[in-house]
Scaffold this active site. Structure first.
Site, short mmCIF file in Angstrom:
data_model
loop_
_atom_site.label_atom_id
_atom_site.label_comp_id
_atom_site.label_asym_id
_atom_site.label_seq_id
_atom_site.Cartn_x
_atom_site.Cartn_y
_atom_site.Cartn_z
CE1 TYR A 233 -4.06 2.04 1.10
CE2 TYR A 233 -2.41 3.28 2.32
CZ TYR A 233 -3.69 3.18 1.81
OH TYR A 233 -4.58 4.20 1.99
CE LYS B 114 -2.96 5.87 -0.67
NZ LYS B 114 -4.07 6.65 -1.27
#
Lengths: 319, 319
Positions: free
Chosen positions: B129, B133
């Site tokens: 994750y 990002k």
């Protein structure tokens, strides 16, 4: 061309080596004892077969070069980062001991605030190529954390030396030698004052092997000569070592992908391992010229040597 | 839930707003004047339609949460980063003035060497994750450099507040309030001493709007409260504000994806813009509890409110 040199060196050292790349036919310059597996990097099953039973994996695959990567960054990401994450999953599954990755000291840092650039510098790539390399570094760290997969990242500067053909849009040294031998014109992007760090391929192979067997705390190390040369200086030096008269050259506008100067701080790898760059610049040029002459590119400019060799292999070592 | 709040605030301010998300039906809590477009993020044509004619794009889409992303990092990359690069291409083509991206202050830094964490800290995510990002941040910078696309990155801490249902595996505050209201047991990962930065959703909406109209030199800013609370403290405080007796709680082993402490240094956004976090912690909790009570989750624990709202929207503002 790093792949060929690495495989042949490993083979010469007694290792059982398998090379994986997308060429359909086996590269002729690859030593006959090196096993060759042909496949596409986005085909998990093919490289799964290549990885099976290997102790170490050297990941050198890159399907693009910095300038191209900016034309379609999504394609670059899909072709390089996604299959790498799948490769790491396969390495975990197959019990690979360590993955050594050839990252890019020339692109992951972006425009450096100071040179020579230490590994701790900020990483703000200005090409899709650099972003992909950096993302792969982060996934290596993640797989190490999650699954214990050992890894090492070599942030390599500009490699030159034998097996670099100079007939693709990559490798200033080889391109210049080739064109000089063919008495062709050399085109320089920008004013030629851009500074780069050039490292001889044998030194890079030695560095990757040192990193493969290094067990200290640092996972990311610069691999370069540690010194900077302008593009103009490189061409002047090739002119000098080649000694066949002036190289015909001209300048064209610079590329947005070029950072003005890039020299790597190599003190970390020097202090942590026994590695040193040992091939001096002029000696490296001399050997590169010799190789290019032996490859007989003047007689056969379009057929000599192997095409598509550059940065294609995932040599794997079974020791 | 950030998307709903952002869209409704923009709409209340007189903007013409289009929201894009994967829900088939329009979220009931979205103001009726906000245009709703339903589509998948990997379908370029659908979001091309949503982006057309927009002045600003707020990119809040994330298809995973940190813990899930580590189960299949390649899927996370394919579902989030690849479509984002396509989105940026569309934004360039459609002449979008600025893209504001909700990055993750809780995951891009990884395990911080010091707290509160300034934007200049090293970025070593420990989840797929966080890597996704971070990669998106790098692509924003690349598209700015290559194509002049303006952007701003908000590295947001843990958002809480209205429209957060607490019925998914995300949002400690909402989950705890919901469970407390339902007299259900609360499970804490680890010993509850993990420190997090919680920021009220209205403050985040205000920060994103400040960043949208900010024209200074900084492209990446932390958005949080700037203060840290342990998980145990959060639950104690909800108990206190809710005032319905002790919350039944227990502990289970911590997750590898959790960093021990994360508090954001918010001095950059405070000095560069007029933004300040203005909703005090207990007041934010009081409002969150009020909203949850009004949503009547005790009577209808499985149907109240909208599902799949969390972090789904790409609201677009046409001013």
């Amino acid at each position: 061309m790093l792949g060929i040199n690495l495989c042949n060196t490993l083979n010469a050292g007694g290792a059982e080596v398998t090379a994986f790349g997308r060429r359909l036919s086996r590269p002729t310059s690859l030593h006959q004892d090196v096993k060759w597996i042909s496949g596409h990097f986005d085909d998990v099953r093919t490289f799964e077969h290549a990885v099976r039973g290997q102790e170490f994996v050297f990941h050198l695959i890159s399907t693009t070069i910095p300038d191209d990567s900016n034309r379609d960054p999504a394609a670059d990401l899909a072709a390089n980062v996604l299959p790498t994450v799948r490769l790491l999953e396969v390495c975990c599954k197959e019990g690979v001991k360590k993955v050594v990755f050839s990252s890019s000291g020339g692109t992951v840092y972006g425009i450096p605030s100071r040179v020579p650039i230490p590994e701790s510098s900020s990483t703000e790539p200005i090409s899709g190529y650099g972003i992909s390399k950096l993302a792969i570094e982060k996934y290596l760290a993640l797989f190490h954390r999650l699954h214990g997969l050992e890894y090492h990242v070599c942030r390599i500067s500009n490699i030159y030396g034998p097996f670099q053909q100079g007939n693709r849009r990559q490798g200033l040294v080889a391109t210049t030698i080739r064109r000089a031998l063919l008495k062709e014109h050399v085109e320089i992007w920008g004013d030629g004052q851009v500074i780069r760090d050039f490292v001889y391929v044998d030194d890079v192979v030695a560095a990757m092997l040192c990193c493969c067997f290094y067990h200290g705390p640092y996972k990311v190390m610069n691999v370069g000569s540690g010194t900077g040369l302008t593009i103009n200086q490189v061409i002047d030096d090739i002119e000098l070592v080649l000694n066949e008269g002036a190289i015909d050259r001209s300048h064209r506008p610079g590329r947005t992908v070029d950072v003005p100067r890039n020299t790597l701080d190599i003190s970390l790898i020097q202090s942590e391992t026994s590695w040193q760059p040992i091939v001096a610049w002029h000696e490296g040029l001399r050997r590169s010229i010799e190789w290019m002459k032996a490859a007989n590119i003047v007689a056969n400019p379009y057929t000599a040597g192997d095409r598509h060799e550059q940065s294609r292999g995932v040599p794997q070592l079974k020791s």
